[in-house]
Design an enzyme around this catalytic site. Structure first.
Site, mmCIF file in Angstrom:
data_model
loop_
_atom_site.group_PDB
_atom_site.id
_atom_site.type_symbol
_atom_site.label_atom_id
_atom_site.label_comp_id
_atom_site.label_asym_id
_atom_site.label_seq_id
_atom_site.Cartn_x
_atom_site.Cartn_y
_atom_site.Cartn_z
ATOM 1 N N ASP A 207 -2.138 -3.271 -2.365
ATOM 2 C CA ASP A 207 -3.455 -3.100 -2.909
ATOM 3 C C ASP A 207 -4.017 -1.437 -2.485
ATOM 4 O O ASP A 207 -4.932 -1.702 -2.069
ATOM 5 C CB ASP A 207 -4.214 -4.053 -2.459
ATOM 6 C CG ASP A 207 -5.418 -4.434 -3.535
ATOM 7 O OD1 ASP A 207 -5.349 -3.876 -4.505
ATOM 8 O OD2 ASP A 207 -6.603 -4.814 -2.755
ATOM 9 N N ASP A 224 -6.999 -2.162 5.367
ATOM 10 C CA ASP A 224 -6.733 -3.436 4.667
ATOM 11 C C ASP A 224 -5.423 -3.535 4.244
ATOM 12 O O ASP A 224 -5.187 -3.553 3.181
ATOM 13 C CB ASP A 224 -7.873 -3.519 3.458
ATOM 14 C CG ASP A 224 -7.896 -4.968 3.219
ATOM 15 O OD1 ASP A 224 -7.426 -5.967 3.852
ATOM 16 O OD2 ASP A 224 -8.819 -5.194 2.027
#
EC number: 2.7.11.1
Length: 328
Positions: A207, A224
């Site tokens: 992502d 992340d």
């Protein structure tokens, strides 16, 4: 609305109790950061630098999957890859408070990449190439990408709807159009996958959009890793293509940077439209499935109207019409 959602118990006192259970002493300053799938806060620390506290959405990942994410980050950091790794307390980074997994990490200050900056795209390609080169062993616990399954699951979610609220349902009159458009994109995806799919998948970030990259001290850092998975290299590259008329120029910069570390199989470019369509379909299903979370009601108040669904159908149609543009 009753407080029955996943994070209903995550009140300020609980957040501070969790942070202070590590031995750190907070100054009671809590600043919510832009995260919806999980809950992320900047926490002030007395006589110290603030830390970032990430509370994992319950039941989304297993403890083993979270541990594999953390071990990957710690290994990458040790190898000199610019990532933000979790802090360890008594030799452990996977923390638990009131049955909720959480972790703490250092605060990183910087800017996100500029969308059309070719020099930065080259640097991003270098970073992702370095990441993939270092992440050489496939994940054991994390998920493996499966676009057709994702399309099927997301489309079924949209058609069944969210029983929590009728506000976010796809209108009945639009369902035949939706089914037809999904079937078209699924067939096109199936054909692309049949034409080429890697023999083996590799560990990827999963992502790596602009908000998960930070320019700090003249170096980009990846943030992340919540969606890290076994996938295809191009999944971590195509999200940085912002031009629709001439995406090849951006692609060439990204790939040139990537190949500083690893060769890139250009056959993967034919899969970009598969991943793009899957992302568009899955995003709408994600919003709908999380509608019992009050944070989604507030942040995505525009979701679920007939205008939204009409625009979503137009976006799906554009996926069809623009198919193949990026791989020319």
């Amino acid at each position: 609305m009753t407080a029955t959602h996943s994070f209903s118990t995550l009140v300020p006192d609980a957040i501070l109790d969790a942070v202070e259970s590590t031995g750190l002493w907070s100054d009671s300053r809590i600043y919510p950061l832009n995260s919806y799938e999980n809950r992320v806060y900047q926490i002030g620390i007395e006589d110290g630098t603030p830390v970032i506290a990430k509370f994992y959405r319950p039941a989304r990942w297993t403890e083993a999957q979270i541990r594999e994410e953390h071990q990957t980050l710690l290994t990458l950091k040790a190898a000199g890859v610019p990532v933000v790794a979790p802090l360890e307390f008594n030799g452990d980074s996977v923390l638990r408070h009131n049955s909720m997994f959480f972790c703490l990490s250092p605060r990183l200050i910087g800017q996100h990449p500029e969308a059309d900056n070719l020099d930065q795209l080259y640097q991003l390609g270098e970073l992702i190439g370095q990441l993939h080169h270092t992440m050489s062993s496939p994940f054991v616990e994390r998920i493996t990408v499966s676009p057709l399954t994702q399309i099927d699951n997301a489309a079924n979610q949209i058609l069944v709807g969210n029983t929590f609220s009728t506000k976010c349902q796809l209108p009945e009159k639009l369902k035949p159009i939706y089914k037809k458009q999904i079937a078209k994109l699924r067939d096109m995806s199936q054909a692309a996958i049949n034409a080429y799919w890697p023999v083996s998948l590799r560990p990827i970030h999963g992502d790596s959009h602009r908000s998960n990259l930070m320019l700090h001290n003249e170096q980009f850092h990846l943030l992340d890793f919540d969606d890290c998975q076994n996938g295809v290299a191009v999944q971590d590259l195509w999200l940085h293509i912002t031009q629709t008329e001439n995406p090849q120029l951006q692609l060439s910069e990204i790939i040139e940077g990537y190949e500083t570390y690893l060769p890139f199989d250009r056959r993967e470019l034919s899969l970009i439209d598969v991943f793009k369509s899957t992302r568009v379909i899955s995003y709408a299903a994600w919003l709908q499935s999380r509608w019992d979370d009050p944070a989604f009601n507030k942040a995505f108040a525009w979701f679920g109207s007939e205008e939204y669904w009409t625009n979503h159908l137009n976006e799906l149609k554009n996926c069809e019409l623009e198919w193949g543009e990026m791989s020319k």
